[in-house]
Design a protein around this motif. Structure first.
Motif, PDB file in Angstrom:
ATOM      1  N   ARG A 195       0.668  -1.257   0.015  1.00  0.00           N
ATOM      2  CA  ARG A 195      -0.251  -0.080   0.615  1.00  0.00           C
ATOM      3  C   ARG A 195       0.833   1.197   0.715  1.00  0.00           C
ATOM      4  NH1 ARG A 195      -2.762   0.349   6.594  1.00  0.00           N
ATOM      5  NH2 ARG A 195      -0.636  -0.725   7.390  1.00  0.00           N
ATOM      6  N   GLU A 196       2.100   0.634   0.354  1.00  0.00           N
ATOM      7  CA  GLU A 196       3.162   2.385   0.700  1.00  0.00           C
ATOM      8  C   GLU A 196       3.234   2.986  -1.103  1.00  0.00           C
ATOM      9  OE1 GLU A 196       3.524  -0.717   1.021  1.00  0.00           O
ATOM     10  OE2 GLU A 196       3.225  -0.598   3.265  1.00  0.00           O
ATOM     11  N   PRO A 275     -10.258  -0.602   2.912  1.00  0.00           N
ATOM     12  CA  PRO A 275      -9.244  -1.157   4.286  1.00  0.00           C
ATOM     13  C   PRO A 275      -9.161  -0.201   5.411  1.00  0.00           C
ATOM     14  CG  PRO A 275      -8.368  -1.963   3.043  1.00  0.00           C
ATOM     15  CD  PRO A 275      -9.232  -0.864   2.549  1.00  0.00           C
ATOM     16  N   LYS A 276      -9.449   0.769   5.628  1.00  0.00           N
ATOM     17  CA  LYS A 276      -8.486   1.916   5.904  1.00  0.00           C
ATOM     18  C   LYS A 276      -7.065   1.864   6.143  1.00  0.00           C
ATOM     19  CE  LYS A 276     -12.322   2.522   9.409  1.00  0.00           C
ATOM     20  NZ  LYS A 276     -12.994   1.889   7.983  1.00  0.00           N
ATOM     21  N   LEU A 277      -7.312   1.787   4.606  1.00  0.00           N
ATOM     22  CA  LEU A 277      -5.720   1.542   3.662  1.00  0.00           C
ATOM     23  C   LEU A 277      -4.316   2.486   4.282  1.00  0.00           C
ATOM     24  CD1 LEU A 277      -4.240  -0.180   1.732  1.00  0.00           C
ATOM     25  CD2 LEU A 277      -5.684   1.971  -0.165  1.00  0.00           C
ATOM     26  N   VAL A 278      -5.044   4.028   4.583  1.00  0.00           N
ATOM     27  CA  VAL A 278      -3.757   4.886   5.038  1.00  0.00           C
ATOM     28  C   VAL A 278      -4.096   4.539   6.362  1.00  0.00           C
ATOM     29  CG1 VAL A 278      -2.963   6.765   5.431  1.00  0.00           C
ATOM     30  CG2 VAL A 278      -4.675   6.458   2.959  1.00  0.00           C
ATOM     31  N   PRO A 279      -2.598   4.035   7.430  1.00  0.00           N
ATOM     32  CA  PRO A 279      -2.380   4.332   8.709  1.00  0.00           C
ATOM     33  C   PRO A 279      -2.490   5.360   9.355  1.00  0.00           C
ATOM     34  CG  PRO A 279      -0.450   3.704   8.116  1.00  0.00           C
ATOM     35  CD  PRO A 279      -1.823   3.385   6.656  1.00  0.00           C
ATOM     36  N   ILE A 280      -2.409   5.741  10.518  1.00  0.00           N
ATOM     37  CA  ILE A 280      -2.310   7.214  10.963  1.00  0.00           C
ATOM     38  C   ILE A 280      -1.678   6.589  12.655  1.00  0.00           C
ATOM     39  CG2 ILE A 280      -3.947   8.191  12.304  1.00  0.00           C
ATOM     40  CD1 ILE A 280      -4.650   8.027   9.874  1.00  0.00           C
ATOM     41  N   ASP A 281      -0.895   7.889  12.543  1.00  0.00           N
ATOM     42  CA  ASP A 281       0.398   7.560  13.199  1.00  0.00           C
ATOM     43  C   ASP A 281       0.156   8.094  14.558  1.00  0.00           C
ATOM     44  OD1 ASP A 281       2.571   8.675  15.319  1.00  0.00           O
ATOM     45  OD2 ASP A 281       3.959   9.223  13.235  1.00  0.00           O
ATOM     46  N   PRO A 282       0.046   6.639  15.820  1.00  0.00           N
ATOM     47  CA  PRO A 282      -0.073   7.469  17.206  1.00  0.00           C
ATOM     48  C   PRO A 282       0.127   8.036  17.918  1.00  0.00           C
ATOM     49  CG  PRO A 282       1.091   5.299  16.805  1.00  0.00           C
ATOM     50  CD  PRO A 282       1.185   5.695  15.335  1.00  0.00           C
ATOM     51  N   LYS A 283       0.865   8.453  17.667  1.00  0.00           N
ATOM     52  CA  LYS A 283       1.993   9.561  18.514  1.00  0.00           C
ATOM     53  C   LYS A 283       1.472  11.164  17.727  1.00  0.00           C
ATOM     54  CE  LYS A 283       5.753   6.953  19.193  1.00  0.00           C
ATOM     55  NZ  LYS A 283       7.406   7.338  19.348  1.00  0.00           N
ATOM     56  N   THR A 284       1.385  11.071  16.334  1.00  0.00           N
ATOM     57  CA  THR A 284       0.762  12.583  16.032  1.00  0.00           C
ATOM     58  C   THR A 284      -1.004  12.614  15.349  1.00  0.00           C
ATOM     59  OG1 THR A 284       1.092  12.122  13.397  1.00  0.00           O
ATOM     60  CG2 THR A 284       3.313  12.731  14.833  1.00  0.00           C
ATOM     61  N   PRO A 287      -2.171  11.303   9.173  1.00  0.00           N
ATOM     62  CA  PRO A 287      -1.628   9.484   8.361  1.00  0.00           C
ATOM     63  C   PRO A 287      -0.763   9.915   7.822  1.00  0.00           C
ATOM     64  CG  PRO A 287      -3.599  11.680   7.066  1.00  0.00           C
ATOM     65  CD  PRO A 287      -3.537  11.955   8.667  1.00  0.00           C
ATOM     66  N   ASP A 288      -0.236   8.784   7.108  1.00  0.00           N
ATOM     67  CA  ASP A 288       1.561   8.159   6.624  1.00  0.00           C
ATOM     68  C   ASP A 288       1.270   9.554   5.157  1.00  0.00           C
ATOM     69  OD1 ASP A 288       3.352   6.600   6.134  1.00  0.00           O
ATOM     70  OD2 ASP A 288       2.549   5.872   4.451  1.00  0.00           O
ATOM     71  N   GLU A 289       1.822   9.958   5.024  1.00  0.00           N
ATOM     72  CA  GLU A 289       2.034  10.190   4.155  1.00  0.00           C
ATOM     73  C   GLU A 289       2.017   9.344   2.499  1.00  0.00           C
ATOM     74  OE1 GLU A 289       1.573  13.497   1.884  1.00  0.00           O
ATOM     75  OE2 GLU A 289       0.636  13.450   3.479  1.00  0.00           O
ATOM     76  N   LYS A 290       3.029   8.708   2.437  1.00  0.00           N
ATOM     77  CA  LYS A 290       3.067   8.083   1.515  1.00  0.00           C
ATOM     78  C   LYS A 290       1.719   6.857   1.022  1.00  0.00           C
ATOM     79  CE  LYS A 290       7.556   5.092   0.008  1.00  0.00           C
ATOM     80  NZ  LYS A 290       8.724   4.291  -0.170  1.00  0.00           N
ATOM     81  N   THR A 291       1.744   6.397   2.010  1.00  0.00           N
ATOM     82  CA  THR A 291       0.897   5.692   1.624  1.00  0.00           C
ATOM     83  C   THR A 291      -0.994   6.801   1.441  1.00  0.00           C
ATOM     84  OG1 THR A 291       1.685   3.874   3.361  1.00  0.00           O
ATOM     85  CG2 THR A 291      -0.804   4.104   2.447  1.00  0.00           C
TER      86      THR A 291
END
Length: 373
Positions: A195-196, A275-284, A287-291
């Motif tokens: 997905r990246e 499928p919630k394709l883009v992960p979310i950074d739990p700290k910030t 969303p993960d920019e590349k994905t």
């Protein structure tokens, strides 16, 4: 306990405890943006079992817009992908298989494709003459399994040339354990693989497999050269949108509780679709920019905007898998004749009524197409 959200987003709009009086209680809230106000009630019994119930209301759903604009090179990217596919010879192989219905003949269909084969079941009424049949393609919801023989046969029973294909290009008719082992092993969460990058994402392969399915069914002598329907549920609903957006041969599509929509919803304060394709950074919390950028090329919101065919959608108001806001983002993007069936009390499912509506709509479309010539 009650919990009120905008279509499942966290943090909640409101939460707390209600006291039931005569089995009833009232809680109120509001939503100041287009979306779905969702309330989940949870009760713990004296035996420590938990019971829950959900309800939702739509707030200006026709005003839900794309969360991000279409990438500038979106069309160029997909034109190049379709050229790659077209360079691969179709090479259809048909093997007769036992039909579940006496008036229908069925075949295991294999064809060459991009990043693996097209593996399907093809069914048609016995004795069908060349050029006599409307065609329907049935893509699958999420999961690792064989193509559906009974699905193809039932549509053939209604007079269609029908093709049902599995998402992963797997051989058909194997023991259940064969698919279960793959689903728990090599193909576990197959939909997140690669997905990246737009070059490695699973949905690149899947959407080209949809186009190859259209190639295969329209290559059959029995196709009337006129009517081509795609009907899918969940992941299959997303594929139906993709088929219509990528291939002008599609003349009607049914996208029931469709997945693969609004991958970038989180960028504008909405919940992402399956499928919630883009992960979310739990700290910030970002969303993960590349994905995120790669996902835009496989967002059915963008493909819906390119569909030339009329459409029938369904939406479950309490669908936690394919949130209704993501469905409406895609539905609103369709530029042509369209209809959406509201299922206010339904989660991620179809109903007898919606299935009947699909059958009636597809048959009506095929009849209208036949009158054009």
């Amino acid at each position: 306990r009650f919990r009120i959200t905008n279509d499942g987003l966290t943090p909640p709009i409101a939460e707390g405890t209600l006291n039931l009086v005569g089995g009833q209680a009232t809680v109120s809230s509001k939503l100041n943006v287009p979306g779905f106000l969702n309330c989940v009630i949870t009760r713990q019994s004296k035996s420590n079992r938990y019971y829950s119930q959900s309800a939702a209301v739509a707030v200006d759903p026709l005003e839900i817009k794309p969360s991000l604009p279409v990438p500038d090179d979106f069309d160029a990217f997909w034109d190049e992908q379709k050229k790659l596919l077209a360079a691969i010879p179709l090479n259809v192989r048909l093997t007769p298989v036992e039909s579940p219905l006496p008036e229908v003949e069925c075949f295991d269909l294999q064809a060459d494709g991009f990043n693996g084969p097209l593996s399907a079941y093809l069914a048609r009424p016995k004795g069908a003459k060349p050029g006599s049949l409307s065609a329907i393609v049935i893509p699958h919801g999420a999961g690792v399994r064989s193509s559906g023989l009974s699905s193809a046969a039932k549509w053939a029973q209604t007079g269609f040339l029908a093709l049902d294909f599995n998402a992963n290009g797997l051989p058909n008719g194997k023991p259940d354990k064969f698919y279960a082992d793959l689903g728990q092993g090599e193909l576990r969460q197959y939909y997140l693989k690669g997905r990246e990058s737009r070059e490695t994402a699973f949905f690149r392969t899947l959407f080209l497999r949809v186009v190859r399915a259209l190639d295969a069914v329209t290559s059959q002598a029995e196709w009337n050269g006129r009517t081509l329907v795609v009907h899918g549920v969940s992941q299959g609903g997303g594929q139906a949108i993709a088929a219509a957006g990528l291939d002008p041969r599609v003349t009607f599509f049914c996208a029931f509780v469709p997945a693969i929509c609004d991958h970038t919803g989180s960028s504008t304060g909405r919940i992402n679709g399956w499928p919630k394709l883009v992960p979310i950074d739990p700290k910030t919390g970002k969303p993960d920019e590349k994905t995120l950028q790669a996902s835009r090329y496989f967002d059915c919101v963008n493909l819906a905007a390119r569909a030339k065919a009329p459409a029938l959608f369904t939406v479950g108001f309490v669908d936690a898998t394919c949130p209704p806001s993501s469905v409406y983002a895609a539905y609103n993007a369709v530029p042509n004749e369209k209809q959406i069936l509201h299922l206010p009390k339904t989660g991620h499912a179809t109903t007898h009524e919606s299935n009947q509506a699909a059958l009636e709509a597809v048959l009506k479309h095929a009849e209208s197409q036949s009158k054009k010539n």
